[in-house]
Design an enzyme around this catalytic site. Structure first.
Site, mmCIF file in Angstrom:
data_model
loop_
_atom_site.group_PDB
_atom_site.id
_atom_site.type_symbol
_atom_site.label_atom_id
_atom_site.label_comp_id
_atom_site.label_asym_id
_atom_site.label_seq_id
_atom_site.Cartn_x
_atom_site.Cartn_y
_atom_site.Cartn_z
ATOM 1 N N GLU A 167 -11.024 10.606 29.275
ATOM 2 C CA GLU A 167 -9.712 10.120 29.710
ATOM 3 C C GLU A 167 -9.113 10.988 30.821
ATOM 4 O OE1 GLU A 167 -10.803 10.179 26.658
ATOM 5 O OE2 GLU A 167 -10.672 8.100 25.994
ATOM 6 N N HIS B 114 -5.320 5.019 15.504
ATOM 7 C CA HIS B 114 -5.437 3.761 16.257
ATOM 8 C C HIS B 114 -4.167 2.932 16.111
ATOM 9 C CE1 HIS B 114 -9.720 4.799 16.043
ATOM 10 N NE2 HIS B 114 -9.926 3.961 17.041
#
Ligand code: TPP
Ligand code: MG
Length: 669
Positions: free
Chosen positions: A408, A475
Site C-alpha cells: 500500500e 475488514h
C-alpha cells in the site's frame, strides 16, 4: 607554489579515458561548489545564523556524477546530503540560501526547511523527513515516463540506513515487476545517524539485495567522480533504451556528524583517517594537477570565482525580508485551487445498486480522463474483490488498469509520482483497513505536498469500509477520522448511489488527494435511479433527506440508513435528517442552519465515539449555536472496542439500537 615532500600517491585510481580536459575541469568545478558552500555553511552554523546542517562533505562525487549524467529534464529525487544535485542543476544559490533561511525566494514560502522541497523548474523532487517514501515517488514518475512513451530515467537517492525501511523494499519490487526506469542510488556512507552498517543490515553489500528483486545492480566507488560519471552515463543511456530499474550502491563515507550538532564520537578515528585519504575533491584535484590539466593558479581562480558567487548570493538572501504570517495565505495553500464545474446530464436514468453507481462513475471518468490510471490489488482481470473494476481491463487496457503487488505505501507513493508528471491516479484499497499499511505517504506526503512546495497530489484513494457484514476487526473499520484530522486531505463519504457516482467523478476531477469511503454493506443493498450519463456533484454539500422541526439528525455513510429506518419506525419524530456526504470539506452552513431551526441535535456515527468526526461537529455546534440549543448536543457511536466478528457481538457494538434510545430520550428534553 606548493612543495611536495613525497611524490603524489593516488588513493583513488582515476581513469580519464574518453574525457577531454575541459570536461575534467567542469567536473572539478562542479565538485568544488558544494564543498565551498558547505564550508561557508559551517561558519554560519558556528555563528548561529543557520539552525541545522546535514553535511555531504566526502560524498560530493555521487551527487555531481549522477546529476551530470542525467538529462536536464530527467527527475532527480535527492536526500539530505545531496547539495551537489541542487548545484549541478544550477539552481541560483540565493534561492537555496533563502530556502534554508525560510525566506520568500526559497522554494517553500518558509514552510519547510533545508532540502525538503521540490521544484518542477529544475526537475528536483526533494525528500520528506521519513526518507523512504521518495523511492516509491520515483517509481510513479518513471511509470509516467513509460506511459507517456518518453525515453527518460528517474534517479532517486537513499542512504544505506533508509534501505531498512519497508518503502525501499516496496519501491524496488514495484519497479522491477513493472520494469520502471528508476536508478536507485544507495549512498552507503557507513552510518545511519550513529548506527553502523553492521547493525543496519546483515548482508555484505546492499547491492546483493537486487538479486532478490530480479534487478540489475552495480557497486561503484562513490568517491571517484570519473567512475561515477562514466558508469552512470552508460547505465542511463542503456536504461533509456531498455527501460528497467537498476540498483547502484555507492561506497563512500560520512565525514562529519549526522548533523552538525551531533558529533562523530562513535566513529573510530582510524576509519575517519582512512576515508579522509579518499576525499573525492582533494584526490581529483591531485590527479588533475599531476596530469597537468589543473594548476594551483587555476584552482585558486576557480575557488575565488565560486566564493564570490556564494558571498554575493548570500548577501542577496540575507537582505530578503522574512515572511509575515498571513492566515488566509497559509490556509489557501493547503489545497490546490479547484473550481467545481457542474456537469449536467440528460434525464435518462437507470436503477443502480450502490456498487454499480461507483463502477459506472469510475468507468465514465476513465473515458473522460485519458491520463487517469487505476492501481490496486487484483483490480485488473479479476475486477477487484468487490468487482468494481470488472471488465475495465478489456476497455482500458493493462497499462491503465494496474494490478499491484501487496504494498500500500509503495502504491500511494507511486500515485504521487504520477501526479508530479501531471497524471491522475485512483488507488483502490482492497479494504479501508489496509490503508494503515500506506498511512505514512497519505498523511505526510500527499496531504502536505501542496502546502510545502505547491505540488498537488492528484490522487483518489477508494476505501471500501464499514461494519455490519460480519468481517471482524480488520475488514470492518470506518477509519475516516484518521484522515479528517489531517489538513490537506479531502474526505468523501456517500450513502446513496446517486451521490456516490457524482461525488466520485468530482473527486477524480479535483486535483487534491481525496479519500473516498464506500460502505461495503451498501454496495449490494441500496438501489436508486441514477443518471446514465456522466455527471458531477460538488464536494462539501450535505443533503437534507428529511425535514422536521423537532430535532436535527446528522449522519453519514451506512449510519444514514440506520437513521432513516429509525425515523420510519417513529413517524411521530419530526426531524431534519442531514446526510453529510462529504466530511472534508464539511457543510457547516447546513449543520448550523438546521440546528438553529430545531434546537436539538443528535449526531450518529458508525465509528467508535472518542475522537470521531461527531465529536468535532458537536464542538462546532456548541460554539456556534449555543443560544439556539434546547438540549445538550448528543453523539451516538459504536462501542470503544475493536469491531467484533460474530453477529450478536457486532450488533451490540454498532450504535443502531442505542440511536433509537438516545433520540427518544433527547426529544423528551
Ligand atoms: C521514518 C524515520 N525514522 C527515523 C528518522 C530519523 N533519521 C533521519 S536521518 C537518519 C539516518 C539515515 O541514515 P542513512 O539512510 O544511512 O542516511 P545518511 O544520513 O547516512 O546519509 C535517521 C535515523 C527519520 N527521519 N525518519
Ligand atoms: Mg548512511
Amino acid at each position: 607554489m606548493e612543495i611536495r615532500e613525497t611524490p603524489f600517491q593516488p588513493n583513488i585510481k582515476f581513469d580519464r579515458t574518453g574525457f577531454q580536459d575541459e570536461q575534467l575541469l567542469t567536473f572539478y568545478k562542479a565538485l568544488l561548489k558544494p564543498r565551498l558552500i558547505e564550508e561557508k555553511m559551517l561558519v554560519l552554523l558556528r555563528q548561529g545564523k543557520i539552525s541545522k546542517w546535514f553535511s555531504g562533505i566526502g560524498q560530493e562525487a555521487i551527487s555531481i556524477g549522477v546529476t551530470l549524467s542525467l538529462d536536464k529534464d530527467e527527475y532527480i529525487l535527492p536526500m539530505h546530503r545531496n547539495l551537489g544535485v541542487f548545484t549541478a542543476r544550477e539552481i541560483p544559490l540565493f534561492r537555496l540560501f533563502s530556502q534554508w533561511q525560510g525566506k520568500a525566494s526559497g522554494f517553500t514560502k518558509g514552510r519547510d526547511r533545508s532540502f525538503h522541497f521540490g521544484t518542477q523548474e529544475f526537475k528536483i523532487v526533494g525528500m520528506i523527513s521519513h526518507l523512504g517514501p521518495q523511492l516509491g515517488v520515483a517509481d510513479g514518475i518513471a511509470l509516467a515516463h513509460r506511459l507517456q512513451k518518453e525515453q527518460k530515467i528517474t534517479a532517486v537517492y537513499t542512504g544505506e540506513g533508509g534501505t531498512s525501511e519497508g518503502d525501499f523494499h516496496e519501491a524496488l519490487n514495484i519497479a522491477s515487476v513493472w520494469q520502471l526506469p528508476v536508478l536507485f542510488c544507495v549512498e552507503n556512507n557507513g552510518y545511519g545517524l550513529s548506527t553502523p552498517t553492521s547493525e543496519q543490515f546483515n548482508c555484505e553489500h546492499i547491492a546483493d539485495r537486487a538479486l532478490g528483486y530480479g534487478m540489475e545492480a552495480h557497486i561503484i566507488d562513490g568517491n571517484n567522480i570519473l567512475e561515477v560519471y562514466e558508469k552512470i552515463s552508460h547505465l542511463a543511456e542503456s536504461m533509456r533504451k531498455n527501460p528497467r530499474p537498476v540498483l547502484v550502491e555507492f561506497k563512500t563515507f560520512r565525514m562529519r556528524g549526522h548533523e552538525e550538532a551531533s558529533g562523530t564520537k562513535y566513529v573510530p578515528n582510524e576509519l575517519m583517517e582512512e576515508w579522509a585519504k579518499k576525499d573525492p575533491v582533494d584526490n581529483f584535484k591531485e590527479f588533475l594537477l599531476a596530469e597537468n590539466i589543473l594548476s594551483e593558479d587555476l584552482d585558486s581562480s576557480f575557488k575565488s570565482e565560486i566564493k564570490k558567487e556564494i558571498d554575493e548570493d548570500l548577501k542577496k538572501a540575507n537582505a530578503e525580508p522574512f515572511i509575515d504570517f498571513d492566515e488566509t495565505k497559509e490556509l489557501n495553500d493547503v489545497y490546490k485551487d479547484f473550481v467545481y464545474e457542474e456537469v449536467n446530464h440528460s434525464e435518462e436514468t437507470e436503477e443502480l445498486r450502490f456498487i454499480d453507481a461507483i463502477s459506472g462513475g469510475l468507468r465514465q471518468s476513465m473515458q473522460r480522463h485519458e491520463n487517469l490510471i487505476l492501481m490496486g490489488q487484483d483490480i485488473a482481470e479479476y475486477g477487484g474483490v468487490f468487482k468494481i473494476t470488472e471488465n475495465f481491463v478489456q476497455e482500458f487496457g493493462r497499462e491503465r488498469v494496474r494490478n499491484t503487488p501487496i504494498c500500500e505505501s509503495g502504491i500511494v507513493e507511486t500515485a504521487m509520482g504520477l501526479s508530479i508528471k501531471g497524471m491522475k491516479a485512483m488507488v483502490e484499497m482492497q479494504f479501508a483497513d489496509f490503508v494503515s499499511s500506506g498511512f505514512n505517504p497519505v498523511v505526510n506526503y500527499l496531504a502536505k505536498v501542496n502546502y510545502r512546495w505547491n505540488q498537488n497530489a492528484d490522487v483518489v484513494i477508494r476505501m471500501p469500509c464499514g461494519a455490519g457484514v460480519g468481517a471482524g476487526p480488520f475488514h470492518s473499520q470506518t477509519n475516516e477520522a484518521w484522515f479528517t484530522k489531517t489538513p490537506g486531505l479531502k474526505v468523501v463519504y456517500p450513502a446513496f448511489p446517486y451521490d456516490a457516482k457524482g461525488l466520485l467523478n468530482t473527486a477524480i476531477n479535483d486535483p487534491n488527494p481525496v479519500l473516498f469511503f464506500e460502505h461495503k454493506a451498501l454496495y449490494r443493498s441500496i438501489r436508486q435511479q441514477v443518471p446514465k450519463d456522466y455527471y458531477s456533484l460538488p464536494l462539501g454539500k450535505a443533503a437534507l433527506l428529511k425535514e422536521g422541526d423537532d430535532i436535527t439528525v446528522i449522519s453519514f455513510g451506512a449510519a444514514v440508513h440506520w437513521a432513516l429506518e429509525t425515523l420510519e419506525t417513529h413517524p411521530e419524530i419530526k426531524a431534519d435528517l442531514l446526510d453529510l456526504r462529504s466530511l472534508q470539506p464539511l457543510d457547516t452552513e447546513a449543520i448550523f442552519s438546521s440546528v438553529k431551526k430545531t434546537g436539538k441535535v443528535i449526531i450518529l456515527q458508525e465509528d467508535s465515539l472518542f475522537g470521531g468526526l461527531g465529536s468535532d461537529i458537536a464542538a462546532m455546534i456548541a460554539e456556534n449555536c449555543f443560544e439556539f440549543l434546547d438540549a445538550p448536543v448528543m453523539r451516538v457511536a459504536s462501542l470503544e472496542t475493536p469491531i467484533p466478528f460474530s453477529k450478536a457481538l457486532e450488533e451490540g457494538y454498532l450504535p443502531k439500537k442505542r440511536f433509537e434510545d438516545k433520540i427518544l430520550e433527547l426529544l423528551k428534553y
